[in-house]
Design a protein around this motif. Structure first.
Motif, mmCIF file in Angstrom:
data_model
loop_
_atom_site.group_PDB
_atom_site.id
_atom_site.type_symbol
_atom_site.label_atom_id
_atom_site.label_comp_id
_atom_site.label_asym_id
_atom_site.label_seq_id
_atom_site.Cartn_x
_atom_site.Cartn_y
_atom_site.Cartn_z
ATOM 1 N N ALA A 42 -20.231 -6.531 -9.985
ATOM 2 C CA ALA A 42 -21.358 -7.145 -11.007
ATOM 3 C C ALA A 42 -20.469 -6.677 -11.904
ATOM 4 O O ALA A 42 -20.746 -6.894 -13.628
ATOM 5 C CB ALA A 42 -22.682 -6.209 -11.700
ATOM 6 N N ARG A 43 -19.681 -5.357 -12.106
ATOM 7 C CA ARG A 43 -19.023 -5.081 -13.076
ATOM 8 C C ARG A 43 -17.949 -5.137 -12.991
ATOM 9 O O ARG A 43 -17.789 -5.739 -13.744
ATOM 10 C CB ARG A 43 -19.194 -3.099 -13.012
ATOM 11 N N LEU A 44 -17.258 -6.469 -12.510
ATOM 12 C CA LEU A 44 -15.945 -6.505 -11.918
ATOM 13 C C LEU A 44 -16.631 -8.008 -13.239
ATOM 14 O O LEU A 44 -15.427 -8.987 -13.592
ATOM 15 C CB LEU A 44 -15.529 -6.955 -10.609
ATOM 16 N N GLU A 45 -17.596 -8.466 -12.454
ATOM 17 C CA GLU A 45 -17.944 -9.761 -13.218
ATOM 18 C C GLU A 45 -17.841 -10.043 -15.073
ATOM 19 O O GLU A 45 -17.233 -10.071 -15.690
ATOM 20 C CB GLU A 45 -19.931 -10.170 -12.469
ATOM 21 N N ALA A 46 -18.151 -8.475 -15.266
ATOM 22 C CA ALA A 46 -18.489 -8.372 -16.435
ATOM 23 C C ALA A 46 -17.031 -8.444 -17.059
ATOM 24 O O ALA A 46 -16.595 -8.737 -18.254
ATOM 25 C CB ALA A 46 -19.365 -6.919 -16.622
ATOM 26 N N VAL A 47 -16.148 -7.835 -15.978
ATOM 27 C CA VAL A 47 -14.982 -7.319 -16.601
ATOM 28 C C VAL A 47 -13.762 -8.376 -16.592
ATOM 29 O O VAL A 47 -13.514 -9.563 -17.723
ATOM 30 C CB VAL A 47 -14.323 -5.844 -15.743
ATOM 31 N N GLN A 48 -14.408 -9.264 -15.747
ATOM 32 C CA GLN A 48 -13.448 -10.606 -15.155
ATOM 33 C C GLN A 48 -13.840 -11.305 -17.304
ATOM 34 O O GLN A 48 -12.544 -11.786 -17.241
ATOM 35 C CB GLN A 48 -14.107 -11.438 -14.426
ATOM 36 N N LYS A 106 -13.679 -12.067 0.519
ATOM 37 C CA LYS A 106 -13.024 -10.507 1.069
ATOM 38 C C LYS A 106 -14.158 -9.679 1.280
ATOM 39 O O LYS A 106 -14.957 -9.464 1.015
ATOM 40 C CB LYS A 106 -12.326 -10.066 -0.394
ATOM 41 N N ASP A 107 -13.545 -8.946 2.229
ATOM 42 C CA ASP A 107 -14.706 -7.979 2.791
ATOM 43 C C ASP A 107 -14.221 -6.911 1.801
ATOM 44 O O ASP A 107 -12.943 -6.981 0.610
ATOM 45 C CB ASP A 107 -13.961 -7.279 3.642
ATOM 46 N N GLU A 108 -15.264 -5.815 1.988
ATOM 47 C CA GLU A 108 -15.736 -4.720 1.052
ATOM 48 C C GLU A 108 -13.777 -4.054 -0.082
ATOM 49 O O GLU A 108 -13.513 -3.755 -1.082
ATOM 50 C CB GLU A 108 -16.348 -3.702 1.173
ATOM 51 N N PHE A 109 -13.439 -3.945 1.345
ATOM 52 C CA PHE A 109 -12.252 -2.681 1.274
ATOM 53 C C PHE A 109 -10.992 -3.443 0.619
ATOM 54 O O PHE A 109 -10.386 -2.870 -0.730
ATOM 55 C CB PHE A 109 -11.838 -1.370 2.496
ATOM 56 N N GLU A 110 -10.621 -4.992 0.916
ATOM 57 C CA GLU A 110 -10.242 -5.670 0.252
ATOM 58 C C GLU A 110 -9.879 -6.191 -1.853
ATOM 59 O O GLU A 110 -9.152 -5.826 -1.797
ATOM 60 C CB GLU A 110 -9.707 -6.831 0.752
ATOM 61 N N LEU A 111 -11.268 -6.297 -1.363
ATOM 62 C CA LEU A 111 -11.530 -6.591 -3.033
ATOM 63 C C LEU A 111 -11.724 -4.755 -4.169
ATOM 64 O O LEU A 111 -11.188 -5.463 -5.181
ATOM 65 C CB LEU A 111 -13.304 -6.540 -2.584
ATOM 66 N N ILE A 112 -12.091 -4.017 -3.414
ATOM 67 C CA ILE A 112 -11.677 -2.622 -3.915
ATOM 68 C C ILE A 112 -9.606 -2.401 -4.161
ATOM 69 O O ILE A 112 -9.654 -2.354 -5.326
ATOM 70 C CB ILE A 112 -12.679 -1.758 -3.648
ATOM 71 N N ASP A 113 -9.415 -2.560 -3.339
ATOM 72 C CA ASP A 113 -7.840 -3.191 -3.416
ATOM 73 C C ASP A 113 -7.784 -3.691 -4.597
ATOM 74 O O ASP A 113 -6.538 -2.744 -5.599
ATOM 75 C CB ASP A 113 -7.917 -3.200 -1.943
ATOM 76 N N GLN A 114 -8.290 -5.268 -4.833
ATOM 77 C CA GLN A 114 -7.693 -5.810 -5.323
ATOM 78 C C GLN A 114 -7.836 -5.255 -6.848
ATOM 79 O O GLN A 114 -7.490 -5.396 -8.345
ATOM 80 C CB GLN A 114 -8.398 -6.674 -5.664
ATOM 81 N N VAL A 115 -9.388 -5.052 -6.994
ATOM 82 C CA VAL A 115 -10.265 -4.049 -8.277
ATOM 83 C C VAL A 115 -9.073 -3.203 -8.943
ATOM 84 O O VAL A 115 -8.719 -3.033 -9.968
ATOM 85 C CB VAL A 115 -11.513 -3.767 -8.243
ATOM 86 N N LEU A 116 -8.489 -1.930 -7.764
ATOM 87 C CA LEU A 116 -7.559 -1.194 -8.089
ATOM 88 C C LEU A 116 -6.683 -1.899 -9.162
ATOM 89 O O LEU A 116 -5.443 -1.487 -9.975
ATOM 90 C CB LEU A 116 -7.345 -0.358 -6.883
ATOM 91 N N MET A 135 0.764 -1.044 0.084
ATOM 92 C CA MET A 135 -0.239 -0.048 0.111
ATOM 93 C C MET A 135 0.830 0.925 -0.140
ATOM 94 O O MET A 135 1.316 1.564 0.486
ATOM 95 C CB MET A 135 -0.625 0.343 1.177
ATOM 96 N N ASN A 136 0.499 2.583 -0.753
ATOM 97 C CA ASN A 136 1.115 3.770 -0.520
ATOM 98 C C ASN A 136 1.071 4.122 0.991
ATOM 99 O O ASN A 136 -0.295 4.252 1.324
ATOM 100 C CB ASN A 136 0.610 4.119 -1.552
ATOM 101 N N LYS A 137 2.188 4.478 0.880
ATOM 102 C CA LYS A 137 2.589 5.380 2.491
ATOM 103 C C LYS A 137 2.230 6.121 2.553
ATOM 104 O O LYS A 137 1.569 7.147 3.298
ATOM 105 C CB LYS A 137 4.479 4.986 2.700
ATOM 106 N N HIS A 138 2.283 7.098 1.306
ATOM 107 C CA HIS A 138 1.662 8.299 1.225
ATOM 108 C C HIS A 138 -0.013 8.812 0.726
ATOM 109 O O HIS A 138 -0.223 9.450 0.971
ATOM 110 C CB HIS A 138 2.592 9.612 0.616
ATOM 111 N N SER A 139 -0.673 7.692 0.762
ATOM 112 C CA SER A 139 -2.324 7.434 0.078
ATOM 113 C C SER A 139 -2.956 7.826 1.617
ATOM 114 O O SER A 139 -2.716 8.357 2.645
ATOM 115 C CB SER A 139 -2.559 6.681 0.102
ATOM 116 N N PRO A 140 -3.739 9.437 1.449
ATOM 117 C CA PRO A 140 -4.450 10.060 2.348
ATOM 118 C C PRO A 140 -5.210 8.763 3.152
ATOM 119 O O PRO A 140 -6.415 8.272 2.368
ATOM 120 C CB PRO A 140 -5.199 11.359 1.797
#
Ligand code: ADP
Length: 478
Positions: A72-78, A93-103, A1-6
């Motif tokens: 749903a969008r991720l399914e389509a992208v996958q 995963k929990d939602e934030f880890e999911l978003i982290d993975q997607v990003l 994770m980026n140390k400087h992220s707000p």
């Protein structure tokens, strides 16, 4: 994770706020229930907890709506991704880890795309740079978008040095094409670019002279399309033909000089032969019998040589011509003029030239005069009839004029109909042996017609006359 992220303070506050709300609600309800029914506390407490549980479930259901949307969008992208690149166990995963993975996934895809884009740019730059011609890419408004070193060296540097000598400030960024080629004699080049952008069709300019840099170029201009088939610009490739132009000029000059040098002694040989011929009656009978045929031969052969050099000169002049003049003129009048001119040449041969309906054709009148002179001259020269009849007719179609010149002469066999247009090709026949010619007449005809984007073919049967048909494109803006 980026140390400087707000740190996402607003998410944190929101999460605490909603949990505090439920804690306070539970406290209030417990207090109320305890105050009202202190003796049955446990039963009321269970009812309150059940109520809270239902409330939390409903609220959470709505809270996870955005996550459902992301999934749903991720399914389509996958579906679009290669199997190895898909996210595993995404629902555990929990939602934030999911978003982290997607990003993370998007980030790696972007990186790959950027790398491949940069590689493509390097590749196309290398290709562009190593093309031995000057290349320019312009947009729809004729701004230069990209060009290679050759283009820069030949045109941009020259334009820049010209402007700096005039103390004119150069605009920043990519130059405009019409500023680089601003000279009047290059307006046809800019017109060609306009035409390609408008008509969406490629075009070529041959042997274009750039007087400022003393060079000639063959220029190929091609439209560039986007994925919706719309023209976004054009590509111009400038092939330097200066050397071959100079060689052509040298060849024309050489032929012209040789021709001139040879014609002078030939004229004097012919003159002496004619002088001797005029003095024939002063010779004794026996000497006259020997010299007369010799002088005749000298006369005809010098005439033949003169014609050969004249034709060579004409051919090389036509070949070296890059532009032709264009004017509109009536074909019948031209044919009549040629007929009367040839009457002077063929004093002892009977011939008549007939024409059909008048048609106005467009081309270089002087050169087309040469075409019809050669065809009609051949028809008379090779005629084996008492009266040579020549017919010139014109048929107009949507795009072309079909002009035919037919005669009632000996005809040309099928095998030779193609070959007669070759340089120095003459039909080897008993009747032809006595007829003088250089074998260049029809070659000249073909070259002149090529310059007009026209073609010619011969149709004939031995003994039944010949027809030469010219297919000349109609030029509306003549
Ligand atoms: P040349 O100077 O020998 O006439 P051309 O190129 O004009 O050369 O013609 C090539 C050959 O085509 C000639 O040798 C001749 O045999 C043949 N030819 C051309 N026109 C005619 C014609 N109208 N009828 C018959 N033969 C022809």
């Amino acid at each position: 994770m980026n140390k400087h992220s707000p740190f996402p303070w607003h998410y944190y506050v929101r999460a605490i706020r909603s949990r505090f709300f439920f804690i306070i609600l539970a406290c209030v309800l417990t207090y109320v229930a305890y105050s009202l029914y202190p003796e049955t506390f446990l039963g009321k407490e269970v009812a309150i907890l059940a109520f809270l549980f239902i409330l939390v479930s409903i609220q959470t259901y709505f809270r996870i709506a955005p996550i459902r949307h992301v999934l749903a969008r991720l399914e389509a992208v996958q579906e679009e991704l290669p199997y190895g690149k898909r996210l595993d166990l995404i629902y555990q995963k929990d939602e934030f880890e999911l978003i982290d993975q997607v990003l993370g996934l998007a980030e790696s895809q972007l990186k790959q795309q950027r790398e491949s884009y940069e590689n493509q740019v390097i590749q196309s730059d290398t290709i562009l740079e190593y093309i031995p011609n000057a290349v320019v890419i312009i947009d729809r408004f004729k701004n230069c978008k990209q060009y290679n070193g050759q283009f820069k060296e030949k045109f941009i540097n020259n334009y820049a040095s010209e402007k700096s000598s005039q103390n004119v400030e150069l605009p920043l960024g990519m130059p405009k094409l019409w500023k680089i080629f601003s000279q009047d004699d290059l307006s046809d080049l800019l017109d060609s670019f306009d035409q390609v952008l408008f008509s969406k069709k490629p075009t070529n300019l041959y042997g274009k002279n750039f007087p400022e840099i003393h060079k000639y170029f063959d220029i190929a201009i091609t439209p560039i399309f986007d994925n919706k088939n719309e023209v976004t610009g054009a590509l111009g490739i400038f092939h330097n033909v200066t050397q071959s132009k100079l060689n052509d000029k040298m060849r024309v000059d050489f032929v012209a000089n040789v021709s001139h040098e040879v014609r002078t002694p030939l004229t004097s040989i012919k003159g002496y032969a004619q002088l001797l011929h005029a003095q024939q009656n002063k010779l004794p009978e026996q000497a006259r019998e020997i010299t007369a045929p010799v002088l005749e031969k000298i006369n005809s052969n010098t005439e033949r040589l003169k014609e050969l050099f004249d034709n060579l000169l004409k051919l090389s002049l036509i070949e070296s011509k890059s532009d032709i003049n264009k004017e509109e003129f009536g074909i019948n009048q031209l044919i009549q003029q040629i007929g009367s001119r040839l009457k002077g040449k063929y004093l002892h041969q009977k011939f008549e030239v007939s024409t059909g309906e008048e048609a106005f054709i467009c081309g270089d009148k002087k050169l087309l005069d040469q075409v019809f002179t050669n065809l009609i001259d051949n028809a008379i020269k090779y005629s084996d009839k008492e009266l040579c009849q020549i017919k010139v007719g014109v048929n107009k179609s949507k795009q072309n004029f079909e002009i035919s010149v037919s005669d009632n002469g000996p005809g040309i066999s099928y095998d030779e109909q193609e070959r007669i247009f070759e340089r120095f090709y003459r039909i080897q026949g008993a009747s032809d042996r006595a007829i003088e010619g250089s074998g260049l007449g029809l070659s000249i005809v073909k070259h002149i017609l090529n310059k007009h984007n026209a073609s010619i073919k011969a149709t004939s049967y031995r003994g039944e006359g010949s027809t030469f048909t010219i297919c000349l494109p109609i030029i509306p803006e003549c």
